[in-house]
Design a protein around this motif. Structure first.
Motif, PDB file in Angstrom:
ATOM      1  N   TRP A  31     110.306 -27.734  28.984  1.00  0.00           N
ATOM      2  CA  TRP A  31     110.728 -26.395  28.539  1.00  0.00           C
ATOM      3  C   TRP A  31     111.543 -25.697  29.630  1.00  0.00           C
ATOM      4  O   TRP A  31     112.579 -25.094  29.348  1.00  0.00           O
ATOM      5  CB  TRP A  31     109.507 -25.553  28.178  1.00  0.00           C
ATOM      6  CG  TRP A  31     109.882 -24.154  27.771  1.00  0.00           C
ATOM      7  CD1 TRP A  31     110.302 -23.732  26.543  1.00  0.00           C
ATOM      8  CD2 TRP A  31     109.889 -22.990  28.624  1.00  0.00           C
ATOM      9  NE1 TRP A  31     110.578 -22.375  26.576  1.00  0.00           N
ATOM     10  CE2 TRP A  31     110.337 -21.903  27.832  1.00  0.00           C
ATOM     11  CE3 TRP A  31     109.553 -22.773  29.955  1.00  0.00           C
ATOM     12  CZ2 TRP A  31     110.456 -20.617  28.348  1.00  0.00           C
ATOM     13  CZ3 TRP A  31     109.682 -21.487  30.470  1.00  0.00           C
ATOM     14  CH2 TRP A  31     110.125 -20.425  29.676  1.00  0.00           C
ATOM     15  N   LEU A  32     111.084 -25.776  30.880  1.00  0.00           N
ATOM     16  CA  LEU A  32     111.816 -25.127  31.965  1.00  0.00           C
ATOM     17  C   LEU A  32     113.196 -25.747  32.129  1.00  0.00           C
ATOM     18  O   LEU A  32     114.188 -25.031  32.324  1.00  0.00           O
ATOM     19  CB  LEU A  32     111.025 -25.253  33.272  1.00  0.00           C
ATOM     20  CG  LEU A  32     111.677 -24.604  34.500  1.00  0.00           C
ATOM     21  CD1 LEU A  32     111.802 -23.098  34.309  1.00  0.00           C
ATOM     22  CD2 LEU A  32     110.880 -24.925  35.759  1.00  0.00           C
ATOM     23  N   ASP A  33     113.274 -27.064  32.030  1.00  0.00           N
ATOM     24  CA  ASP A  33     114.562 -27.743  32.152  1.00  0.00           C
ATOM     25  C   ASP A  33     115.502 -27.315  31.038  1.00  0.00           C
ATOM     26  O   ASP A  33     116.681 -27.015  31.266  1.00  0.00           O
ATOM     27  CB  ASP A  33     114.338 -29.259  32.119  1.00  0.00           C
ATOM     28  CG  ASP A  33     115.588 -30.040  32.479  1.00  0.00           C
ATOM     29  OD1 ASP A  33     116.518 -29.443  33.062  1.00  0.00           O
ATOM     30  OD2 ASP A  33     115.641 -31.238  32.174  1.00  0.00           O
ATOM     31  N   ASP A  34     115.006 -27.254  29.818  1.00  0.00           N
ATOM     32  CA  ASP A  34     115.830 -26.858  28.677  1.00  0.00           C
ATOM     33  C   ASP A  34     116.253 -25.399  28.778  1.00  0.00           C
ATOM     34  O   ASP A  34     117.363 -25.038  28.387  1.00  0.00           O
ATOM     35  CB  ASP A  34     115.056 -27.087  27.379  1.00  0.00           C
ATOM     36  CG  ASP A  34     115.881 -26.741  26.147  1.00  0.00           C
ATOM     37  OD1 ASP A  34     116.965 -27.331  25.980  1.00  0.00           O
ATOM     38  OD2 ASP A  34     115.462 -25.865  25.361  1.00  0.00           O
ATOM     39  N   THR A  35     115.394 -24.563  29.313  1.00  0.00           N
ATOM     40  CA  THR A  35     115.665 -23.122  29.360  1.00  0.00           C
ATOM     41  C   THR A  35     116.525 -22.718  30.547  1.00  0.00           C
ATOM     42  O   THR A  35     117.496 -21.970  30.405  1.00  0.00           O
ATOM     43  CB  THR A  35     114.334 -22.348  29.411  1.00  0.00           C
ATOM     44  OG1 THR A  35     113.548 -22.687  28.270  1.00  0.00           O
ATOM     45  CG2 THR A  35     114.584 -20.842  29.429  1.00  0.00           C
ATOM     46  N   ALA A  36     116.176 -23.200  31.734  1.00  0.00           N
ATOM     47  CA  ALA A  36     116.850 -22.752  32.957  1.00  0.00           C
ATOM     48  C   ALA A  36     117.783 -23.778  33.553  1.00  0.00           C
ATOM     49  O   ALA A  36     118.477 -23.478  34.530  1.00  0.00           O
ATOM     50  CB  ALA A  36     115.806 -22.337  34.003  1.00  0.00           C
ATOM     51  N   GLY A  37     117.830 -25.009  33.020  1.00  0.00           N
ATOM     52  CA  GLY A  37     118.753 -26.019  33.508  1.00  0.00           C
ATOM     53  C   GLY A  37     118.452 -26.462  34.922  1.00  0.00           C
ATOM     54  O   GLY A  37     119.117 -26.048  35.872  1.00  0.00           O
ATOM     55  N   LEU A  38     117.458 -27.314  35.113  1.00  0.00           N
ATOM     56  CA  LEU A  38     117.041 -27.690  36.458  1.00  0.00           C
ATOM     57  C   LEU A  38     118.149 -28.347  37.267  1.00  0.00           C
ATOM     58  O   LEU A  38     118.170 -28.245  38.498  1.00  0.00           O
ATOM     59  CB  LEU A  38     115.818 -28.608  36.374  1.00  0.00           C
ATOM     60  CG  LEU A  38     114.520 -27.916  35.929  1.00  0.00           C
ATOM     61  CD1 LEU A  38     113.406 -28.938  35.731  1.00  0.00           C
ATOM     62  CD2 LEU A  38     114.109 -26.846  36.938  1.00  0.00           C
ATOM     63  N   ALA A  39     119.067 -29.025  36.620  1.00  0.00           N
ATOM     64  CA  ALA A  39     120.169 -29.661  37.348  1.00  0.00           C
ATOM     65  C   ALA A  39     121.057 -28.647  38.060  1.00  0.00           C
ATOM     66  O   ALA A  39     121.762 -28.985  39.014  1.00  0.00           O
ATOM     67  CB  ALA A  39     121.009 -30.510  36.395  1.00  0.00           C
ATOM     68  N   LEU A  40     121.027 -27.397  37.622  1.00  0.00           N
ATOM     69  CA  LEU A  40     121.857 -26.365  38.238  1.00  0.00           C
ATOM     70  C   LEU A  40     121.552 -26.148  39.707  1.00  0.00           C
ATOM     71  O   LEU A  40     122.421 -25.719  40.472  1.00  0.00           O
ATOM     72  CB  LEU A  40     121.662 -25.032  37.506  1.00  0.00           C
ATOM     73  CG  LEU A  40     122.296 -24.858  36.134  1.00  0.00           C
ATOM     74  CD1 LEU A  40     121.842 -23.551  35.518  1.00  0.00           C
ATOM     75  CD2 LEU A  40     123.804 -24.907  36.250  1.00  0.00           C
ATOM     76  N   TYR A  41     120.330 -26.439  40.124  1.00  0.00           N
ATOM     77  CA  TYR A  41     119.892 -26.086  41.465  1.00  0.00           C
ATOM     78  C   TYR A  41     119.885 -27.283  42.417  1.00  0.00           C
ATOM     79  O   TYR A  41     119.557 -27.135  43.587  1.00  0.00           O
ATOM     80  CB  TYR A  41     118.501 -25.440  41.380  1.00  0.00           C
ATOM     81  CG  TYR A  41     118.445 -24.449  40.241  1.00  0.00           C
ATOM     82  CD1 TYR A  41     119.146 -23.242  40.329  1.00  0.00           C
ATOM     83  CD2 TYR A  41     117.772 -24.744  39.061  1.00  0.00           C
ATOM     84  CE1 TYR A  41     119.153 -22.345  39.272  1.00  0.00           C
ATOM     85  CE2 TYR A  41     117.773 -23.852  38.003  1.00  0.00           C
ATOM     86  CZ  TYR A  41     118.460 -22.654  38.102  1.00  0.00           C
ATOM     87  OH  TYR A  41     118.480 -21.773  37.056  1.00  0.00           O
ATOM     88  N   ALA A  42     120.234 -28.463  41.911  1.00  0.00           N
ATOM     89  CA  ALA A  42     120.401 -29.639  42.756  1.00  0.00           C
ATOM     90  C   ALA A  42     121.857 -29.733  43.181  1.00  0.00           C
ATOM     91  O   ALA A  42     122.762 -29.210  42.529  1.00  0.00           O
ATOM     92  CB  ALA A  42     119.964 -30.897  42.007  1.00  0.00           C
ATOM     93  N   ASP A  43     122.107 -30.408  44.281  1.00  0.00           N
ATOM     94  CA  ASP A  43     123.398 -30.309  44.950  1.00  0.00           C
ATOM     95  C   ASP A  43     124.597 -30.729  44.103  1.00  0.00           C
ATOM     96  O   ASP A  43     125.664 -30.100  44.180  1.00  0.00           O
ATOM     97  CB  ASP A  43     123.379 -31.135  46.239  1.00  0.00           C
ATOM     98  CG  ASP A  43     122.488 -30.515  47.302  1.00  0.00           C
ATOM     99  OD1 ASP A  43     122.266 -29.291  47.257  1.00  0.00           O
ATOM    100  OD2 ASP A  43     122.014 -31.256  48.181  1.00  0.00           O
ATOM    101  N   THR A  44     124.461 -31.786  43.305  1.00  0.00           N
ATOM    102  CA  THR A  44     125.610 -32.286  42.549  1.00  0.00           C
ATOM    103  C   THR A  44     126.234 -31.199  41.696  1.00  0.00           C
ATOM    104  O   THR A  44     127.462 -31.034  41.654  1.00  0.00           O
ATOM    105  CB  THR A  44     125.205 -33.479  41.672  1.00  0.00           C
ATOM    106  OG1 THR A  44     124.767 -34.542  42.525  1.00  0.00           O
ATOM    107  CG2 THR A  44     126.378 -33.956  40.828  1.00  0.00           C
ATOM    108  N   THR A  45     125.408 -30.423  41.016  1.00  0.00           N
ATOM    109  CA  THR A  45     125.909 -29.336  40.178  1.00  0.00           C
ATOM    110  C   THR A  45     126.070 -28.049  40.974  1.00  0.00           C
ATOM    111  O   THR A  45     127.068 -27.340  40.836  1.00  0.00           O
ATOM    112  CB  THR A  45     124.974 -29.097  38.988  1.00  0.00           C
ATOM    113  OG1 THR A  45     124.914 -30.290  38.197  1.00  0.00           O
ATOM    114  CG2 THR A  45     125.470 -27.948  38.116  1.00  0.00           C
ATOM    115  N   ALA A  46     125.101 -27.742  41.808  1.00  0.00           N
ATOM    116  CA  ALA A  46     125.125 -26.468  42.535  1.00  0.00           C
ATOM    117  C   ALA A  46     126.376 -26.323  43.397  1.00  0.00           C
ATOM    118  O   ALA A  46     126.932 -25.217  43.514  1.00  0.00           O
ATOM    119  CB  ALA A  46     123.877 -26.338  43.397  1.00  0.00           C
TER     120      ALA A  46
END
Length: 458
Positions: free
Chosen positions: A316-331
């Motif tokens: 749910w957290l991944d779908d809602t807040a996008g966990l990949a956003l906070y890892a370096d590749t995306t951030a």
């Protein structure tokens, strides 16, 4: 909940005459069929237009990178590069190539200037305004995003004025091919960029359509955002979100380990934000904002309840807040975004009182977490009040469309100048558009755009 997109990322938050069209190419050189009615343009195929590519190559500073074979009937899709000054006030600062895309239908049709606020989208999607007007569409990638990156190591020339001047040069140049009416448009940060362009170059276009654009005019006062998040939806839904946040942080160790395992398997890291634990906490804090920004009433039932498993909480957290956003590749792709937030655009506060006993990283959700420490962040408190005053008092032909369920516009633009309006889409979120308006407001918005473009009323 719908899949995360760049347009939903945003959580914060023009004085020259129209250039002459004397250098415009003859319409016959770019058009081989009569212009169709506005709504029918997309459905009317045109014969091949052999001169369009040559005309683009002849524009000074323009490089035709590619013609993509994916445009809908009646259109041609070009990817372009435009040589722009790094600093519009200092030619000695050098240049960079800005990415543009063009959906061309005919030189005698209106042209829509589409601002993303981020990197360019290479799919041939037409905006509402381009569909409504049967228009050409010229998309501008924002400086320092995507392929449009100056070589200087910092972000000193990433300002709203420099970006507005980019747009101004684009309009002046491409009016040689498209001398008719121009309408600018953008959503969220792209909408903000459209407003800033008009602030500094108010006569570049005939009108501006803005969707879901935050207006953080006073970065010291975030009470509007906090009030919104304490009143949006139902009390039960708000409490369910708070409970889900607490449940995740109470299971922090296991969920952080899963987050780290995902990053390792993906070859990703958390160097920019300072670790997976800190990244998870940021995602938890942002979850309610992003839930209401993208969610619908149907998503409320999917909020994890008291018996939720760790797997359900993580998903749910991944779908809602996008966990990949906070890892370096995306951030790292969004460092320019957070730099703008931390220097001019401003940022809204997030509710934390209900989580105070579980938080480990004070201030983790601030822009500083997403910008390398060797890049200074000095906030310009005069930038947004200047934009706000112009919109309230002088900005003309501005049409704002917002959703009533969108926390991003808790602080919104309030147009007060000539021929300008703010319209609200009932129950819509950050993806609100003209189609979501009430029938009367939708008809009014469409007629306004058609009038600005000098076409016959619908």
């Amino acid at each position: 909940m719908t899949a995360w997109t760049r347009r939903r990322l945003l959580t914060s938050a023009a004085a020259t005459a129209l250039p002459a069209a004397a250098t415009a190419l003859p319409a016959a050189g770019l058009t081989t069929a009569a212009a169709p009615p506005a709504r029918a343009a997309a459905a009317t195929a045109r014969p091949a237009e052999a001169d369009v590519a040559d005309a683009l190559r002849a524009l000074p500073g323009v490089r035709l990178i590619e013609e993509r074979q994916d445009a809908e009937p009646g259109y041609r899709h070009f990817v372009l590069g435009l040589r722009q000054p790094v600093d519009h006030t200092n030619p000695a600062a050098g240049t960079f190539e800005q990415r543009l895309t063009l959906l061309h239908t005919a030189a005698d049709r209106p042209t829509v200037l589409f601002s993303t606020g981020y990197q360019a989208v290479l799919t041939p999607r037409r905006t509402e305004a381009a569909v409504l007007l049967g228009a050409n569409q010229l998309q501008v990638e924002h400086r320092y995003f995507g392929a449009s990156r100056p070589a200087d190591p910092g972000y000193a020339h990433l300002t709203i004025r420099q970006a507005a001047d980019d747009h101004h040069r684009v309009v002046r140049l491409f009016r040689r091919l498209y001398p008719g009416a121009w309408i600018s448009t953008g959503g969220s940060k792209g909408g903000m960029a459209s407003v800033y362009h008009r602030r500094f170059h108010p006569h570049d276009v005939n009108g501006t359509l803005v969707y879901s654009a935050p207006n953080n005019a006073d970065d010291r006062d975030d009470s509007a955002y906090l009030r919104f998040l304490e009143t949006v939806g139902t009390p039960a839904a708000r409490e369910a979100l708070k409970a889900a946040q607490r449940a995740i942080l109470l299971r922090r160790a296991g969920l952080v380990a899963r987050y780290e395992a995902w990053a390792a398997a993906s070859g990703d890291t958390f160097r920019l934000v300072g670790g997976a634990d800190r990244a998870l906490e940021i995602a938890v804090l942002r979850a309610p904002f992003m839930f209401w920004q993208r969610g619908t009433p149907a998503d409320i039932a999917a909020i994890p309840g008291p018996g939720a498993t760790p797997d359900e909480l993580y998903t749910w957290l991944d779908d809602t807040a996008g966990l990949a956003l906070y890892a370096d590749t995306t951030a790292r792709n969004y460092i320019p975004y957070w730099y703008q937030i931390g220097t001019q655009l401003g940022y809204g506060s997030l509710p934390t009182a209900h989580l105070a006993d579980l938080l480990r990283h004070p201030g983790a959700a601030e822009p500083r977490s997403f910008v390398p420490r060797d890049v200074p962040l000095r906030f310009d408190r005069a930038a947004m009040p200047d934009i706000d005053r112009w919109v309230r008092r002088r900005g003309s032909r501005l049409l704002f469309v917002n959703g009533t369920q969108d926390p991003a516009v808790a602080e919104h633009f309030r147009p007060g100048g000539p021929d300008s309006r703010l319209l609200w889409a009932p129950g819509a979120n950050h993806g609100a558009d003209i189609a979501d308006l009430s029938p009367a407001d939708r008809a009014s918005a469409e007629d306004t755009l058609v009038r600005w473009a000098g076409q016959e009323p619908l």
